[in-house]
Design a protein around this motif. Sequence first.
Motif, PDB file in Angstrom:
ATOM      1  N   GLU A 266       0.835  -1.200   0.000  1.00 38.10           N
ATOM      2  CA  GLU A 266       0.000   0.000   0.000  1.00 38.10           C
ATOM      3  C   GLU A 266       0.874   1.257   0.000  1.00 38.10           C
ATOM      4  O   GLU A 266       0.583   2.232  -0.695  1.00 38.10           O
ATOM      5  CB  GLU A 266      -0.931   0.009   1.221  1.00 38.10           C
ATOM      6  CG  GLU A 266      -2.008  -1.052   1.206  1.00 38.10           C
ATOM      7  CD  GLU A 266      -1.513  -2.418   1.659  1.00 38.10           C
ATOM      8  OE1 GLU A 266      -0.294  -2.536   1.951  1.00 38.10           O
ATOM      9  OE2 GLU A 266      -2.328  -3.355   1.718  1.00 38.10           O
ATOM     10  N   ALA A 267       1.963   1.207   0.787  1.00 35.82           N
ATOM     11  CA  ALA A 267       2.878   2.352   0.834  1.00 35.82           C
ATOM     12  C   ALA A 267       3.478   2.617  -0.550  1.00 35.82           C
ATOM     13  O   ALA A 267       3.531   3.753  -1.025  1.00 35.82           O
ATOM     14  CB  ALA A 267       3.986   2.102   1.847  1.00 35.82           C
ATOM     15  N   GLU A 268       3.906   1.532  -1.207  1.00 35.83           N
ATOM     16  CA  GLU A 268       4.490   1.674  -2.546  1.00 35.83           C
ATOM     17  C   GLU A 268       3.493   2.280  -3.524  1.00 35.83           C
ATOM     18  O   GLU A 268       3.844   3.135  -4.340  1.00 35.83           O
ATOM     19  CB  GLU A 268       4.947   0.299  -3.051  1.00 35.83           C
ATOM     20  CG  GLU A 268       5.605   0.350  -4.419  1.00 35.83           C
ATOM     21  CD  GLU A 268       5.967  -1.036  -4.936  1.00 35.83           C
ATOM     22  OE1 GLU A 268       6.381  -1.142  -6.109  1.00 35.83           O
ATOM     23  OE2 GLU A 268       5.833  -2.022  -4.167  1.00 35.83           O
ATOM     24  N   SER A 269       2.221   1.868  -3.434  1.00 37.30           N
ATOM     25  CA  SER A 269       1.211   2.389  -4.364  1.00 37.30           C
ATOM     26  C   SER A 269       1.005   3.893  -4.157  1.00 37.30           C
ATOM     27  O   SER A 269       0.821   4.644  -5.122  1.00 37.30           O
ATOM     28  CB  SER A 269      -0.116   1.642  -4.185  1.00 37.30           C
ATOM     29  OG  SER A 269      -0.708   1.952  -2.933  1.00 37.30           O
ATOM     30  N   TRP A 270       1.068   4.368  -2.893  1.00 38.78           N
ATOM     31  CA  TRP A 270       0.898   5.801  -2.647  1.00 38.78           C
ATOM     32  C   TRP A 270       2.110   6.589  -3.128  1.00 38.78           C
ATOM     33  O   TRP A 270       1.968   7.686  -3.683  1.00 38.78           O
ATOM     34  CB  TRP A 270       0.655   6.053  -1.161  1.00 38.78           C
ATOM     35  CG  TRP A 270      -0.779   5.803  -0.775  1.00 38.78           C
ATOM     36  CD1 TRP A 270      -1.271   4.753  -0.072  1.00 38.78           C
ATOM     37  CD2 TRP A 270      -1.898   6.630  -1.096  1.00 38.78           C
ATOM     38  NE1 TRP A 270      -2.641   4.859   0.064  1.00 38.78           N
ATOM     39  CE2 TRP A 270      -3.051   6.007  -0.537  1.00 38.78           C
ATOM     40  CE3 TRP A 270      -2.056   7.824  -1.785  1.00 38.78           C
ATOM     41  CZ2 TRP A 270      -4.332   6.548  -0.671  1.00 38.78           C
ATOM     42  CZ3 TRP A 270      -3.331   8.373  -1.913  1.00 38.78           C
ATOM     43  CH2 TRP A 270      -4.448   7.744  -1.357  1.00 38.78           C
ATOM     44  N   TYR A 271       3.316   6.032  -2.947  1.00 39.37           N
ATOM     45  CA  TYR A 271       4.509   6.704  -3.472  1.00 39.37           C
ATOM     46  C   TYR A 271       4.432   6.826  -5.005  1.00 39.37           C
ATOM     47  O   TYR A 271       4.739   7.877  -5.575  1.00 39.37           O
ATOM     48  CB  TYR A 271       5.778   5.930  -3.095  1.00 39.37           C
ATOM     49  CG  TYR A 271       6.143   5.980  -1.627  1.00 39.37           C
ATOM     50  CD1 TYR A 271       5.957   7.127  -0.872  1.00 39.37           C
ATOM     51  CD2 TYR A 271       6.703   4.867  -0.990  1.00 39.37           C
ATOM     52  CE1 TYR A 271       6.311   7.167   0.476  1.00 39.37           C
ATOM     53  CE2 TYR A 271       7.060   4.897   0.359  1.00 39.37           C
ATOM     54  CZ  TYR A 271       6.846   6.051   1.077  1.00 39.37           C
ATOM     55  OH  TYR A 271       7.198   6.093   2.404  1.00 39.37           O
TER      56      TYR A 271
END
Length: 626
Positions: A417-422
């Motif tokens: 999820e963090a990667e998708s927001w970045y």
Amino acid sequence: HLSGSRLRDLLHICSPFIKRACLISGYVVIIMSFRLWLMGGSMPLFSEQDNPASFSPHLLTRFLTYCYLLSFNAWLLLAPVVLCYDWQVGSIPLVESLGDVRNMATVLLAVAIVALCLHCVSSLQKQESREVLVGVLFLVFPFIPASNLFFRVGFVVAERVLYMPSMGYCILVVHGLGRLCSVVGRWGTTALSVSMLLLLLLFSWKTVQQNHIWLSREALFRSGIQTLPHNAKVHYNYANFLKDSGRHQEAIHHYTTALRLYPRHASAMNNLGTLTRHPEEAERYYRKALDTNPQHNRALFNLGNLLKSQGKEKEAEALLKDSIRFGPHFADAYSSLASLYAEQKRFPEANEVYLQGIENCPDSSDLHNNYGVFLVDTGEGQLAAAHYQKAVRLKPAHYVAMVNLGRLLRSSNENKEAESWYKRALQVTRKVDILTPLGALYYNTGRYEEALQVYREAAALQPDSTDIWLALAQVLAMAGRTKEAEKMTLGIISRQGSCIECYRLLSAIYSKRGNYTEALDALDRALQQNPSDLTVRAELHFSKGNQLREMNQLDRAFESYKLAVELKPDQSQAWMNMGGIQHIKGDYAAARMYYQRALLLSPGSKLLKENLAKLDRLERRLTGGA
């Protein structure tokens, strides 16, 4: 008897008009009442720079200026040569005496209006040429709300208010042209038609020219300076554009010009303060703006922030509170006051200010983002995520909130999820502030090739950043490309010899190769930089102890660990390693003491418990043997 009959005839003719006028007046009253209700039952407030005549203390000045402005607007209809988007602040000097030559224009307009009215009355009696009456009504009545007769308006001249009156003007022109053509004959009619065609072409050309001016903000503001160079407002607006464009020296020039033309322009003083590099000069501008307008919420905000940065917290707090009081919908003031409270550990008050700001500025994405940061700092991560998401919903291009949400998810090990927001933030803009946390995520999850790609892009965007190049070298080292990592780290050291982290990385690279002497030398060079941070020095001594232990120099290793715990007593690993050295050397009492000290710091350590158990067995064996 004859005059009474004429009066009855006139009333009979006018009665439909009177009925329609009453009906329309009723509609106007209803619409204006609704408008007042929307505005909370109060009229809008204007400043002196909006309409200088209405603030004049002299009745004669107000009367003469208002009358002259009527003739000026009439002239704009007849000959729209000089046009400007804003006629405030000195564009038209006040008419302060009966001897002012501009009063002649007022007299001419009055004569023309009286003549038109007499003509209308005569035409009504003869029951002909009613278009003149329609033209006069369209010309006069739509302009009355902008005439300052019933209430103060927020402008001196505004070309937009001539849109409806121009309909009456066009009707009168067409009527007059028709009357002229009927009396001048064939050649005269041709000449009038050609002249009217040329006039229409001229006006069309002027319209095209004005359209070009309105195509961009810069063109519009520059045209104002060219048209009305003595207007302080156009200089101020152009300076704002230059400031937003990063052309600060030009902006300072036009702010200064605006103040020369209108010395009481508080906003120009405030904005000059924001462009000034010297805090003392900036403070002087802010205070001068507040002397002119004590309720200028931007100047209160800027001065409050300046004093906050100087440690004058009490005065800063009072100024920021006033900024909110005079500008309750100014979101930045809430964020600044809340951050001041947070710095002072007044967390409940900070939370209250943020909530008040969100209530008064519900559409401020920055306020939601800042509140999210505050919640993370105070341990309310779940609630912070909701505010980050709200910030993104309000402003889909708010990449800072996306990065903050990515960091929050990363701290909870929600890496996908963090990667998708970045990545979503990178779709908005390719910035170092987004690339570096994404690179760290790839690095910490073992995706070294992707980390290398991201950090290389960051380094291309910011080639002078030591931190980015160091991160890139760390990724290369972890990826097994130690030669490239060493070369890159040495390159950083050649540019910046005081890079302590570079020496630590070099030590790790050499240690990984088994070159313990070089690794130890790198740590010594790092210690020679004499870092001011005690934690960093403690960690360097701890790393040095590890290297010496690998080299089987246990006494020197023990001394390094001892220095580490003297600087940072909570290093349980150093205490345990000291116990291990004493354990190896056979000093079991000292070993037990160090192990127990480490266990106090890390009560859940299995390794420590195992070492203590081994120590117990050894002591029992020795005791049994005795």
